[in-house]
Write a protein that holds these residues in place. Structure first.
Motif, PDB file in Angstrom:
ATOM      1  N   GLN A 684       0.792  -1.318  -0.005  1.00 12.38           N
ATOM      2  CA  GLN A 684       0.091  -0.122   0.053  1.00 12.38           C
ATOM      3  C   GLN A 684       0.919   1.347   0.038  1.00 12.38           C
ATOM      4  O   GLN A 684       2.179   1.173   0.569  1.00 12.38           O
ATOM      5  N   LEU A 685       0.426   2.336  -0.366  1.00  6.48           N
ATOM      6  CA  LEU A 685       1.026   3.515  -0.537  1.00  6.48           C
ATOM      7  C   LEU A 685       0.830   4.202   0.667  1.00  6.48           C
ATOM      8  O   LEU A 685      -0.450   4.660   1.081  1.00  6.48           O
ATOM      9  N   LEU A 686       1.883   4.311   1.623  1.00  9.24           N
ATOM     10  CA  LEU A 686       1.605   4.963   3.040  1.00  9.24           C
ATOM     11  C   LEU A 686       3.118   5.457   3.576  1.00  9.24           C
ATOM     12  O   LEU A 686       3.940   5.160   2.875  1.00  9.24           O
ATOM     13  N   ASN A 687       2.840   6.093   4.803  1.00  9.28           N
ATOM     14  CA  ASN A 687       4.003   6.563   5.352  1.00  9.28           C
ATOM     15  C   ASN A 687       4.616   5.665   6.309  1.00  9.28           C
ATOM     16  O   ASN A 687       4.069   4.925   7.197  1.00  9.28           O
ATOM     17  N   VAL A 688       5.868   5.322   6.324  1.00 14.59           N
ATOM     18  CA  VAL A 688       6.499   4.101   6.993  1.00 14.59           C
ATOM     19  C   VAL A 688       6.540   4.526   8.623  1.00 14.59           C
ATOM     20  O   VAL A 688       6.482   3.542   9.442  1.00 14.59           O
ATOM     21  N   ASN A 689       6.456   6.041   8.928  1.00 10.85           N
ATOM     22  CA  ASN A 689       6.234   6.151  10.380  1.00 10.85           C
ATOM     23  C   ASN A 689       5.155   5.502  11.009  1.00 10.85           C
ATOM     24  O   ASN A 689       5.171   5.217  12.285  1.00 10.85           O
ATOM     25  N   ARG A 690       3.996   5.532  10.355  1.00 15.74           N
ATOM     26  CA  ARG A 690       2.812   4.761  11.014  1.00 15.74           C
ATOM     27  C   ARG A 690       3.175   3.344  11.397  1.00 15.74           C
ATOM     28  O   ARG A 690       2.688   3.011  12.394  1.00 15.74           O
ATOM     29  N   CYS A 691       4.002   2.398  10.436  1.00 17.62           N
ATOM     30  CA  CYS A 691       4.049   1.137  10.833  1.00 17.62           C
ATOM     31  C   CYS A 691       5.078   1.058  12.036  1.00 17.62           C
ATOM     32  O   CYS A 691       4.900   0.419  13.001  1.00 17.62           O
TER      33      CYS A 691
END
Length: 841
Positions: A684-691
């Motif tokens: 998925q296209l997202l920001n790695v900070n969330r993970c």
């Protein structure tokens, strides 16, 4: 390259297994027999090469362990046991037209045995000796005609000059010596290798023998690449006549001959005797012309000298006849002429001595050993330096047939066998039987050699020309090559070689079995055909990287012929061989490892979840306590006898607080359920900070209970990219848990830093880096290359699969995971992967 060497060998060869099934049938065998490898490999139709009906070949009889009597019954008395290998046989025979024409073949067959000595197959080689027999017949015929002409001419001169026999008796003796010298020189020249070639009906060059380089200075390759080279080296004065002959011989159906001169590569003028004849198939269709060119420069020079001397002699005879009818003064003039002739004879004798010395110098510098001995008594008359050098004995020690065998063959048993064989073969009078390959003499120092000896009989002169070549190194190399090829074919891993264009140039047997393809099928493919995810552009890019780093490791998949997919780990090595570049690829089937990793990954994930269970329980216990408190308050407010509506505000606040606590419990439970599900790649296209933040939140309580002082530094400006959040969360949870366990054994401050940042590599590519650093004892340098290997661990507990899974997850994101030293002296794990704006394949 070893299979390629067998396939491209000039010696026609095939191999059968212990079930009589053909396993190898090289190109030379295809050309000689007219039977292709596709027709016979995997079948027991080896008889197609020799007969129109099914019958056992020599290799079949060897696999069956047939006794010699049975083999002789099949192939005649010409069969003989090999002196080099037990159970091997050699035979020579005539085979009626099965392919293009009748053929004479020299056949050898030997058993293939395993380590226990059991026969597991047989190898058979073929050699077409038809041309040699035809050449010998032609040479003998030409020699007879030449001697007949010389004899007729001698009789004619004797008849015409009967009155001058006494005056020129001395001259005749000199001529006879000259003729004998010329005859011996011609005999040696007749049995050297000639320059052969074959032209098709349109005049194109089909074949040229290696002797062309010895005669012309030009290689076979230069003749094949330059179709005009043959004509261009013809002497300008002879070129027109040669072209006329060439045009005529293409249409001719008979043997034709022409002598002409050439200019060799070093500028030397040489005379060539050219014989050509038509080549027809079994239906009488023309296949072109076969030509034989012999260097007759020396003979031409001798003939010119003889013609000149004979011309002078005839002039003197004529003058003598006229002088006899003249007066006394004419007789005196004739006597003066005789004196001059005698001086000329003395000069001719000196020239003959020089020529003899010249010939001996040539023979002494031949690359092969050569000796001449009489047939009847075996006395050696000549021996060149190479002959004594090969056998390691001086000429004096090898002066006779018996002395030679007593010196050269130290083992009495072997000496008896080989001597008996040689005598028997010579007694046949057949030159084709006087070829002994891979025999084992011993030099004066006691060292055993491997040599090939060829004898050429001259029965009319009671002479035998013996030649020998030292093939010891070649023999050892062939043995080593066979062992290496066998080892590679039976390796557990798939091994194959590719060229810079991606063509598969060689494979081992394991590759054929794993991919379900034959060797020929794989050699017609590109590496992209068995790895469809690899494009040509990606292959060329990888080629450059592997050439720089020399080795390369990657996990990918290979596709089988029948549609199955095999996960493999590939090790590529850049090599250079014979001026060409290749990649040698070792592909290991990791199907079982992947299945095991999947099972262990689930176990590891559950273990990680268990290690943070205390934090999860704490996050659930707090909101549950809140709900219980507010439930008690609601019960108290609602059970009163005088319910007051002013309590509605307090009731609503209690319900709102319980609702918040309930959602918090639901969020924690959902996070745990999501993490515990089987991993399914979902980019998925997202920001790695969330993970990263979710993994830290799951570990927060465990960190606090372990007394770890932790810091989270997230770069708020990181670009979004395609990644699997659950997998990245699993990597972070593993790294944080490992750090907590390591810090639990630390006596000093327990520090942990989790950080994200954007960086640019040396090649300019933008990437994201996640680091987990601790203040523990760190990872020793000698363990850093092993720590990501499956099942490797330095702990007293655990499976050793956690870091291996983390490494593979980051690799699946086209990134890298490595370990170094943190600022506190502990471990620093850095996961680095490129920014991808589209989903990876």
């Amino acid at each position: 390259m070893i299979v390629q060497i067998f396939q491209e060998s000039l010696i026609p060869t095939f191999v059968i297994d212990d079930n009589h099934i053909i396993t190898h049938w090289n190109k030379a065998c295809e050309r000689l027999t007219g039977v292709t490898a596709d027709e016979v490999i995997g079948t027991s139709k080896q008889w197609l090469a020799f007969s129109s009906e099914e019958k056992p070949v020599m290799a079949d009889l060897i696999v069956e362990g047939a006794p010699k009597e049975v083999i002789v019954n099949h192939f005649g008395d010409g069969v003989r046991e090999s002196a080099l290998m037990d159970g091997a046989y050699e035979a020579e025979g005539f085979f009626p037209a099965r392919r293009e024409k009748d053929s004479w073949l020299f056949i050898t067959a030997a058993p293939l045995k395993d380590d226990q000595g059991e026969i597991i197959g047989a190898i058979e080689t073929l050699q077409d000796i038809t041309a040699r027999k035809q050449t010998e017949h032609t040479l003998l015929k030409a020699q007879e005609e030449l001697e007949k002409r010389v004899e007729e001419r001698t009789v004619e001169l004797t008849s015409n000059n009967a009155n001058l026999e006494k005056e020129i008796a001395g001259r005749k003796r000199v001529e006879e010596e000259l003729r004998q010298s010329e005859k011996k020189f011609r005999t040696v020249a007749d049995f050297t290798y000639d320059w052969e070639y074959w032209i098709d009906p349109e005049g194109g060059l089909l074949y040229v023998s290696p002797s062309c380089e010895r005669i012309t200075g030009y290689s076979t390759k230069e003749f094949k690449e330059n179709s005009d080279l043959l004509v261009s080296i013809i002497h300008p004065d002879d070129r027109t006549e040669f072209l006329r002959h060439l045009k005529k011989e293409i249409k001719s159906d008979s043997l034709s001959h022409i002598d002409f001169r050439i200019i060799s590569q070093d500028g030397e003028e040489r005379w060539i005797s050219h014989l050509c004849q038509p080549v027809l198939d079994t239906d009488g269709k023309s296949l072109g012309r076969r030509a034989s060119n012999r260097d007759i420069t020396k003979r031409k020079q001798l003939e010119a000298a003889i013609r000149q001397e004979r011309g002078e002699l005839e002039i003197r005879v004529k003058e003598r006849t006229e002088q006899l009818s003249s007066a006394y003064d004419t007789l005196l003039h004739e006597m003066d002429a005789r004196k001059k002739a005698y001086e000329g004879l003395l000069k001719s004798e000196e020239e003959l001595r020089k020529r003899k010395k010249f010939i001996e110098t040539i023979l002494d510098n031949l690359p092969i050993g050569l000796a001449v001995h009489t047939i009847t008594d075996g006395i050696v008359h000549y021996m060149n330096s190479k002959f004594t050098q090969i056998y390691g004995w001086p000429k004096e020690a090898l002066g006779s047939f018996d002395a030679f065998f007593d010196r050269v063959y130290a083992d009495p048993k072997y000496r008896k066998v080989i001597k008996k064989r040689v005598i028997k073969d010579i007694a046949t009078g057949d030159p084709s039987k006087m070829i002994w390959e891979n025999i084992l003499p011993t030099n004066q120092r006691g060292e055993q050699l491997v040599v090939t000896a060829i004898n050429i009989p001259l029965f009319e002169q009671n002479l035998m020309i013996a030649t020998v070549q030292d093939v010891t190194e070649k023999y050892k190399a062939n043995k080593a090559l066979q062992f290496t090829r066998f080892s590679i074919d039976h390796a557990n891993d798939m091994i194959y070689w590719v060229d810079p264009e991606g063509n598969i140039v060689d494979v081992n047997q394991t590759t054929c079995i794993k991919l379900g393809c034959s060797r020929d099928e794989l050699l017609s493919m590109k590496v992209m055909d068995i790895n469809p995810s690899l494009t040509l552009d990606k292959f060329l890019e990888d080629w450059k990287n592997i050439k720089i780093h020399e080795t390369w490791r990657v996990e990918t998949s290979h596709y089988c012929k029948h549609g199955d997919v095999i996960p493999v780990v590939i090790h590529s090595n850049h090599i250079a061989f014979n001026g060409k570049e290749y990649h040698c690829i070792f592909a290991r089937d990791i199907t079982e490892r992947r299945e095991l990793e999947g099972l262990v990954a689930i176990q590891d994930k559950m273990g990680s979840l268990g290690r943070v269970a205390a934090g999860i329980a704490h996050e659930i216990r707090n909101p549950l306590s809140t709900i219980n408190v507010y439930l008690s308050t609601l019960k108290r407010l609602l059970e009163g006898e005088n319910f007051n509506t002013s309590n509605l505000t307090n009731i609503k606040e209690a319900i709102a607080e319980m609702d918040t606590a309930s959602h918090k419990i639901e969020t924690v439970v959902k996070r745990v359920m999501d993490f515990s599900k089987p991993s399914q790649h979902k980019m998925q296209l997202l920001n790695v900070n969330r993970c990263v933040r979710e993994a830290v939140d799951l570990s927060a309580v465990t960190l606090r209970k372990s007394g770890v002082v932790w810091e989270l530094k997230l770069d708020d400006n990181l670009p979004e990219c395609y990644l699997d959040c659950q997998l990245i969360e699993q990597v972070m949870l593993n790294l944080i848990t490992n750090a907590i366990e390591e810090l639990a054994e630390s006596q000093g401050d327990r520090q942990l830093l989790v950080e994200t940042a954007e960086k640019r590599r040396e090649d300019g590519e933008l990437c994201i880096e996640i680091t987990v650093a601790d203040s523990g004892s760190g990872v020793a340098p000698e363990l850093r290359d092993k720590i990501f290997d499956p099942f490797f661990t330095t702990k007293h507990y655990g499976s050793g699969i956690g870091l291996s899974i983390c490494h593979r997850i980051i690799s699946d994101h086209h990134g890298s995971l490595h370990v170094s030293t943190s600022k506190w002296g502990g471990a620093l794990f850095a996961a680095e992967f490129p920014v991808k704006k589209e989903a990876a394949n």
